[in-house]
Each structure stands twice: as C-alpha cells, then as structure tokens.
Design an enzyme around this catalytic site. Sequence first.
Site, short mmCIF file in Angstrom:
data_model
loop_
_atom_site.label_atom_id
_atom_site.label_comp_id
_atom_site.label_asym_id
_atom_site.label_seq_id
_atom_site.Cartn_x
_atom_site.Cartn_y
_atom_site.Cartn_z
N VAL A 83 138.23 119.95 76.34
CA VAL A 83 137.90 118.51 76.34
C VAL A 83 138.08 117.92 74.94
O VAL A 83 138.72 116.87 74.78
CB VAL A 83 136.44 118.29 76.83
CG1 VAL A 83 136.09 116.81 76.82
CG2 VAL A 83 136.24 118.87 78.22
N LYS A 87 126.54 118.43 80.78
CA LYS A 87 125.65 118.17 81.95
C LYS A 87 124.44 119.10 81.96
O LYS A 87 123.34 118.69 82.38
CB LYS A 87 126.40 118.28 83.28
CG LYS A 87 127.19 119.55 83.50
CD LYS A 87 128.62 119.31 83.16
CE LYS A 87 129.39 120.57 82.90
NZ LYS A 87 130.72 120.54 83.47
N GLU A 113 129.00 109.94 80.54
CA GLU A 113 129.80 109.72 81.75
C GLU A 113 130.55 110.98 82.19
O GLU A 113 130.65 111.28 83.38
CB GLU A 113 130.81 108.59 81.50
CG GLU A 113 131.70 108.24 82.68
CD GLU A 113 130.89 107.71 83.86
OE1 GLU A 113 130.29 106.64 83.72
OE2 GLU A 113 130.86 108.38 84.92
N VAL A 151 129.40 114.10 84.80
CA VAL A 151 129.52 114.18 86.27
C VAL A 151 130.87 113.62 86.70
O VAL A 151 131.22 112.49 86.35
CB VAL A 151 128.41 113.36 86.97
CG1 VAL A 151 128.55 113.46 88.49
CG2 VAL A 151 127.02 113.84 86.54
N GLY A 172 134.01 114.46 85.95
CA GLY A 172 135.18 114.42 85.05
C GLY A 172 135.60 112.98 84.77
O GLY A 172 134.84 112.20 84.20
N GLY A 228 141.32 125.42 82.72
CA GLY A 228 140.28 124.73 81.95
C GLY A 228 139.25 124.03 82.79
O GLY A 228 138.52 123.16 82.30
N ASP A 248 126.13 124.39 88.01
CA ASP A 248 126.80 123.21 87.44
C ASP A 248 126.65 122.01 88.39
O ASP A 248 126.30 120.91 87.97
CB ASP A 248 128.29 123.55 87.22
CG ASP A 248 129.08 122.37 86.71
OD1 ASP A 248 129.01 122.09 85.50
OD2 ASP A 248 129.75 121.70 87.52
N LYS A 308 124.57 118.31 88.00
CA LYS A 308 125.19 116.99 88.29
C LYS A 308 124.38 116.23 89.34
O LYS A 308 124.25 115.01 89.25
CB LYS A 308 126.63 117.20 88.73
CG LYS A 308 127.51 117.69 87.58
CD LYS A 308 128.84 118.21 88.06
CE LYS A 308 129.72 118.66 86.90
NZ LYS A 308 130.91 119.39 87.33
N GLY A 333 138.90 119.59 83.90
CA GLY A 333 140.12 119.72 83.11
C GLY A 333 140.00 118.88 81.86
O GLY A 333 139.35 117.82 81.87
P1 NDP Z 1 135.60 124.99 75.55
O1 NDP Z 1 134.91 126.30 75.64
O2 NDP Z 1 137.04 124.91 75.90
O3 NDP Z 1 135.46 124.42 74.05
C1 NDP Z 1 134.26 124.46 73.31
C2 NDP Z 1 134.58 124.01 71.88
O4 NDP Z 1 133.38 123.88 71.17
C3 NDP Z 1 135.45 124.97 71.11
O5 NDP Z 1 136.37 124.26 70.30
C4 NDP Z 1 134.44 125.72 70.21
O6 NDP Z 1 134.99 126.13 68.98
C5 NDP Z 1 133.45 124.62 69.96
N1 NDP Z 1 132.10 125.10 69.67
C6 NDP Z 1 131.27 125.83 70.48
N2 NDP Z 1 130.11 126.02 69.89
C7 NDP Z 1 130.19 125.41 68.67
C8 NDP Z 1 129.30 125.28 67.57
N3 NDP Z 1 128.09 125.80 67.62
N4 NDP Z 1 129.73 124.58 66.50
C9 NDP Z 1 130.95 124.05 66.46
N5 NDP Z 1 131.83 124.13 67.46
C10 NDP Z 1 131.46 124.82 68.55
O7 NDP Z 1 134.73 123.96 76.41
P2 NDP Z 1 135.23 122.69 77.23
O8 NDP Z 1 136.04 121.82 76.36
O9 NDP Z 1 135.76 123.11 78.54
O10 NDP Z 1 133.81 121.99 77.56
C11 NDP Z 1 133.08 121.33 76.56
C12 NDP Z 1 131.89 120.62 77.18
O11 NDP Z 1 132.37 119.69 78.14
C13 NDP Z 1 130.89 121.52 77.93
O12 NDP Z 1 129.61 120.98 77.80
C14 NDP Z 1 131.36 121.41 79.38
O13 NDP Z 1 130.31 121.67 80.28
C15 NDP Z 1 131.75 119.94 79.41
N6 NDP Z 1 132.71 119.61 80.44
C16 NDP Z 1 133.86 120.33 80.59
C17 NDP Z 1 134.77 119.98 81.55
C18 NDP Z 1 136.02 120.76 81.77
O14 NDP Z 1 136.69 120.50 82.78
N7 NDP Z 1 136.38 121.69 80.90
C19 NDP Z 1 134.55 118.82 82.42
C20 NDP Z 1 133.30 118.12 82.18
C21 NDP Z 1 132.44 118.50 81.21
P3 NDP Z 1 136.17 127.25 68.89
O15 NDP Z 1 137.40 126.54 69.43
O16 NDP Z 1 136.30 127.55 67.44
O17 NDP Z 1 135.73 128.38 69.75
N1 HSE Z 2 133.17 123.43 85.38
C1 HSE Z 2 133.11 122.09 85.83
C2 HSE Z 2 133.80 121.98 87.16
C3 HSE Z 2 133.78 121.18 84.84
O1 HSE Z 2 134.50 122.92 87.55
O2 HSE Z 2 133.65 120.96 87.82
C4 HSE Z 2 133.60 119.73 85.18
O3 HSE Z 2 132.27 119.33 85.00
#
Ligand code: NDP
Ligand code: HSE
Length: 433
Positions: free
Chosen positions: A16, A108, A132, A135, A137, A190, A204, A208, A306
Amino acid sequence: MTTPVIRVGVIGAGFVGSALVGLLLDASRRDALEDAATAALEVVAVAVRDVAKSRPGIPPALLTDDAASLAASADIDVLVEVAGGLTLARSYIEAALSRGVSVVTANKALMAERGTALARLGHEHGADLFYEAAVGGAVPILRALRTSLAGERIERVMGIVNGTTNFILSQMTSEGSDYAPALAEAQTRGYAEADPTADVEGYDAAAKVLILASLAFGTELRDEQIARQGISGIRAVDVEFARRAGYVIKLLGVAERVGEHGLSRRVHPAMVPADHPLAAVHGAMNAVFVEGATSGPLMWLGEGAGGAPTATAVLGDVLDAARNRVSGRHDVPFMVDDTLERVPAGDLASVFYISLDVADEPGVLASVASVFGRHRVSIQSMEQFGVGNEARLSFVTHRALTRDVDATIEELATVESVDSIGACIRVIDGGNS
Ligand code: NDP
Ligand code: HSE
C-alpha cells in the site's frame, strides 16, 4: 496568493505505502492533487524497517528507519500509517494526534480495537483520523456512511469484505483450484495480511464488520469479539455441492438490527443463491450492501485489496485531511450511541448445509438423523455419495436456531460411525442472512 504546503510523512512502503508514494510523487497528477487538497502536498519522509531494500519510485533520500521520530516530528501536518501491526502503529498514531497532526491509516485491526479512543484523542487536539482504506480497499463505503447516510436509519449492512478469501473461494469455484495454491496466489498479489490466518479465519473481516457497525449503528470501537467463522474448513466438495444446488459460497460479514433493540455482528461463510448480486462478486472484489429504512437497498462494489486500489482510498483521505488543515477545521468523530443489545449468534435462525463423512453401514443414517431430531433441527433434504466403505452425507436443514445446529454438530462428533464433520454453512434463503 501563495499556495499553502501540507507536509506528509508516510510510515510503511509495502504494497500500500509504495503505491501511495507513487501517487503522491506522480508529476502528471500534481495539479489535480493540488486542486483537491487546496494545497501543495510535499512528502517529507517515508519510514520503513529496512532502508537498504530496493524501492523503485521512492527517492532514497526520503527513506528513514526511524518511524517514531517521524511520527513525533514538528515538520509534518499529516501522518500516513500503512505499516500495520498494533502496538507500534498505535504509538505512532497517538504521538501524531496528540500534537494535532492529522492521521490517515489503513489499519483495520487497530481501528477495530481502539478507533473510538483514537478519534477522540484527535478531536481533543483538533486533528482528523481517517481510515477509509480499512474497509473495502478502494470502495468508499466509510465516507458514504459517515456523510451521505449520516441521517439514515440503517437496518442491515452485509458484505464481502475480505479480498483474500473471496479470491480463494472464486478460484475454488471457477477454476476448481485447491485451497493452498489459491491462498499462495492471493499472497503474491498483495491481498493477504502479513499473517494470512487473519484473512482465512475471518479476523480481518470481523474487524471490518466492527468498523462498519460503528458508523452504521453508533457502536463503540473498542476491543470486542464477534461471532466468527472462517473458510479454512471449506472443501472442494462443498463448493461443488453448492454449485449443483444453485448457490455460491461466500464469506459474509453482517451487521444488522434484530428487533427494535438488538444488534447482531458476525462473520461466516454462506451459500448465496447464484442469482443474488453478491454471488457475482469475483476475485479480490469486495461488495457492501446497506439497507436503509428510507433509502432502501444500496450496494458498493470494487477492488477490496491490493496495493494500488487501497492506495487510492488512502490518497482520498490525505486530500480530505489536507483540505481540513488549510481551512483550519477538522471532522468531528462519529456519534457513539451504544445502546443496542448484542444478540448472541446462537439465538439467530437460518437454513444450514452440513456435510459429514460416515461409515457406509446399516443403521448409520437413522442414527445420524436421530441426532438432528433430538436437537429440534428438521432436515429439508439429504444427499448421499458413496466412496468405498465410506459415505459422504450432505444435509440441508429447515430454518433452525444456530445454537441447536451447534449442539447437533457437537453430538454428531461423538457418534462412532461419524468419521469426520465437514462444513456447516448458512444458506441464504429469501431476504434472510
Ligand atoms: P506490507 O507488509 O506490504 O508493508 C508494510 C510496510 O511497513 C513495509 O514497508 C515495512 O517495512 C513497513 N513497516 C512495518 N513495520 C514498521 C515499523 N515498525 N517501522 C517502519 N516501517 C515499518 O503491508 P501492506 O502494504 O499490505 O499493508 C499495510 C497496511 O494496510 C496494513 O495495516 C494492512 O492491514 C492495510 N491494508 C492492506 C491492504 C492490502 O491489500 N495489502 C488493503 C487494506 C488495508 P519494510 O519494507 O522495510 O519491511
Ligand atoms: N487482507 C485484506 C483482504 C486486505 O484480503 O481483504 C484488504 O483489507
């Protein structure tokens, strides 16, 4: 007149965060973002765990591994938290809100656990807390509940709110895929959480549902458990049975009024009639139905997971927060009027599909049927499929109380000729969930 500048700090550059930074730094969109934000947006830093990792599209000079300092920095107006997790994320968000810095998050799990307290903290210090992306995406369902439907009496919110499980169930239904490779593909794309148990066991989706219910019914976002059943027990045979019977299996999140004073919030797989709009929601798409007393049924549909789709929702919140900063206002958190009584899932009635593997011997069917009868669960139809010395029995019940069905299954597990109990899935019949 000079254009105000809003300084944005981002924690997290995974699926994200990297997509969000790409959108914020896209020169071709700069004017459009400036118009929408009524300010120029400047990304001041992006915090990650490992600054040495290659991150195409993010200038290395922006990277820091000191998220705590970024959250506490006097040089930001808006903090975006897209790192995930509970404890550290909460500390970063609290550090920002308590200094009046607005926060945008996609977290979430944290919002479901502490959303109301954090929103109040922001309010006390004149800061926004927007989430936003938590929940649906890309689907702007929270803003719709918060604004357009703020005055509506909502009767029910029901939706497919987890992209990973919808992707897995879609692959099992349309491609005949097995569960494990479908989950691996969802992780590569992702969609899945860092620990996919959160997706497949319904945690999860439960977070939501709590968030949706808070906006639809005024419930407080505090650490609460709701009835939850995931999809890990669903087998190809259940998917195939559903198909033959004219249904599709979906993981549903439901929040609904029960009578005048009751509220049910729950997550469970359900057999949805093939001609129901939710049955046509495929892949990682999410859909949310809202039934309002005067609006009637409404539905939102879109990419529910995603990096890129989710980043669009985060960006919308950043623009909102920036506009508020420029105009010197902030949004008041939603009303908490938490007077509805929680109705236990066991008190709700539904039609159920139950599958069992039994020894193929005389008298087995009668002994199994007697267990259903003892718990007042009436059988509507039964199908038997023989495999060697074993038989698979698939039952569809009449409407029965969930607690009676649970008791039936508990007793069936003790019957010697029952080898294993497969799925127990609610069947959506008519308007009931
Ligand atoms: P990822 O695991 O892909 O990325 C997490 C990122 O956060 C990485 O860049 C990681 O660093 C960094 N990170 C983790 N802990 C720390 C810390 N303590 N200090 C600094 N940086 C940190 O997660 P996503 O992007 O998939 O998800 C992020 C958030 O969005 C979560 O809360 C998830 O629930 C939410 N979300 C995700 C969706 C999805 O489809 N993926 C959809 C909706 C919500 P590094 O790269 O160095 O490991
Ligand atoms: N892991 C979550 C899903 C990401 O699959 O819907 C979006 O919130």
